[in-house]
Design an enzyme around this catalytic site. Structure first.
Site, PDB file in Angstrom:
ATOM      1  N   LEU A  66      43.055  35.594  43.825  1.00  0.00           N
ATOM      2  CA  LEU A  66      44.494  35.508  44.014  1.00  0.00           C
ATOM      3  C   LEU A  66      45.121  36.708  43.315  1.00  0.00           C
ATOM      4  O   LEU A  66      44.635  37.149  42.263  1.00  0.00           O
ATOM      5  CB  LEU A  66      45.063  34.220  43.408  1.00  0.00           C
ATOM      6  CG  LEU A  66      44.651  32.890  44.047  1.00  0.00           C
ATOM      7  CD1 LEU A  66      45.268  31.724  43.261  1.00  0.00           C
ATOM      8  CD2 LEU A  66      45.073  32.821  45.505  1.00  0.00           C
ATOM      9  N   ASP A  67      46.204  37.247  43.883  1.00  0.00           N
ATOM     10  CA  ASP A  67      46.937  38.317  43.213  1.00  0.00           C
ATOM     11  C   ASP A  67      47.354  37.849  41.822  1.00  0.00           C
ATOM     12  O   ASP A  67      47.594  36.656  41.606  1.00  0.00           O
ATOM     13  CB  ASP A  67      48.196  38.691  44.000  1.00  0.00           C
ATOM     14  CG  ASP A  67      47.879  39.405  45.307  1.00  0.00           C
ATOM     15  OD1 ASP A  67      46.718  39.839  45.476  1.00  0.00           O
ATOM     16  OD2 ASP A  67      48.790  39.529  46.142  1.00  0.00           O
ATOM     17  N   PHE A  68      47.503  38.805  40.893  1.00  0.00           N
ATOM     18  CA  PHE A  68      47.780  38.394  39.507  1.00  0.00           C
ATOM     19  C   PHE A  68      49.112  37.654  39.387  1.00  0.00           C
ATOM     20  O   PHE A  68      49.280  36.801  38.526  1.00  0.00           O
ATOM     21  CB  PHE A  68      47.701  39.600  38.558  1.00  0.00           C
ATOM     22  CG  PHE A  68      48.975  40.371  38.386  1.00  0.00           C
ATOM     23  CD1 PHE A  68      49.820  40.118  37.331  1.00  0.00           C
ATOM     24  CD2 PHE A  68      49.332  41.380  39.283  1.00  0.00           C
ATOM     25  CE1 PHE A  68      50.994  40.830  37.160  1.00  0.00           C
ATOM     26  CE2 PHE A  68      50.492  42.100  39.123  1.00  0.00           C
ATOM     27  CZ  PHE A  68      51.336  41.826  38.054  1.00  0.00           C
ATOM     28  N   THR A  70      50.268  35.575  41.694  1.00  0.00           N
ATOM     29  CA  THR A  70      50.157  34.298  42.404  1.00  0.00           C
ATOM     30  C   THR A  70      49.498  33.257  41.510  1.00  0.00           C
ATOM     31  O   THR A  70      48.500  33.533  40.856  1.00  0.00           O
ATOM     32  CB  THR A  70      49.312  34.467  43.686  1.00  0.00           C
ATOM     33  OG1 THR A  70      49.867  35.515  44.488  1.00  0.00           O
ATOM     34  CG2 THR A  70      49.274  33.183  44.485  1.00  0.00           C
ATOM     35  N   ARG A 169      52.532  38.399  51.408  1.00  0.00           N
ATOM     36  CA  ARG A 169      53.626  39.208  50.865  1.00  0.00           C
ATOM     37  C   ARG A 169      54.139  40.210  51.892  1.00  0.00           C
ATOM     38  O   ARG A 169      55.352  40.384  52.064  1.00  0.00           O
ATOM     39  CB  ARG A 169      53.151  39.922  49.595  1.00  0.00           C
ATOM     40  CG  ARG A 169      52.738  38.951  48.496  1.00  0.00           C
ATOM     41  CD  ARG A 169      51.947  39.619  47.385  1.00  0.00           C
ATOM     42  NE  ARG A 169      52.803  40.416  46.526  1.00  0.00           N
ATOM     43  CZ  ARG A 169      52.355  41.073  45.451  1.00  0.00           C
ATOM     44  NH1 ARG A 169      51.059  41.022  45.137  1.00  0.00           N
ATOM     45  NH2 ARG A 169      53.162  41.767  44.713  1.00  0.00           N
TER      46      ARG A 169
END
Length: 223
Positions: A66-68, A70, A169
């Site tokens: 997961l993106d940091f 998220t 996004r």
């Protein structure tokens, strides 16, 4: 895009990882916002989901990221064989994921599908771009959950069919409703409307690699 420091140093994350489910083969965890999935190359970006987990689970490996910014549910394998089986499920798209997000403005439709091919924007790393020539197919289904006023925002449930980097996004931006708090793809107005990226991985459904049982992991959204 908001200005990015060079090198980019992630602010310290003081929130803990919460274990939602654990057996001898795998973990389901709740990743806090502001924590990298894997440690970065810069020594100040060592802290990450993987770095923390191997302190207690030395054989833990990430099946996905997961993106940091998220938060939400992540699946972690506790040995290489389990990792391989779970990775295959992601590859053949038998894993289903659902995210909750808050978008800028009001979406016109109650539900729909976003389809724009995504490619790396190499001169502008870490950005991705929409490219109909070199991009990989990307599909995101959405369902409106709630529309709010003052300011106008829409809470949606995202069901991505593909799993491209930054897919939710950039797809949100492309339809004119960026995710609040997004530092890469939101307008300044949308970015400053939240103190975090308003994107949370809510559910993750997969087949248990040993029992074959269909498992639905749930991580309630904090916003």
């Amino acid at each position: 895009m908001q200005p990015q420091a060079d090198p980019f140093i992630v602010p310290k994350c003081h929130d803990d990882i919460k274990i939602l489910y654990q057996d001898e083969h795998l973990l389901l965890i709740n990743k806090p916002t502001g924590l990298l999935s894997l440690s970065g190359k810069h020594p100040l970006n060592k802290d990450s989901v993987h770095f923390r987990l191997v302190q207690d689970f030395p054989t833990a490996t990430l099946v996905h990221r997961l993106d940091f910014g998220t938060s939400g549910i992540m699946l972690v394998a506790l040995n290489k064989a389990i990792n391989a089986q779970l990775t295959k499920q992601f590859q053949v798209r038998t894993v289903s994921k659902r995210y909750t997000a808050v978008l800028h403005g009001h979406l016109a439709d109650e539900q729909g599908t976003i389809e724009f091919p995504i490619a790396k924007d190499k001169p502008n790393f870490p950005l991705q771009k929409i490219c109909f020539e070199t991009g990989k197919l990307a599909q995101t289904n959405y369902q409106v959950m709630e529309r709010c006023q003052g300011p106008a925002t829409t809470k949606v449930s995202f069901m991505p069919v593909s799993g491209r980097t930054h897919q939710l996004r950039i797809h949100s931006r492309e339809i004119g409703h960026p995710i609040l708090g997004c530092d890469l793809y939101a307008s300044d107005e949308a970015f400053f409307m939240a103190d975090r990226l308003m994107l949370h991985a809510t559910t993750l459904t997969f087949d248990h690699p040993i029992t074959g049982e269909r498992v639905e992991g749930l991580c309630p959204c904090p916003f």
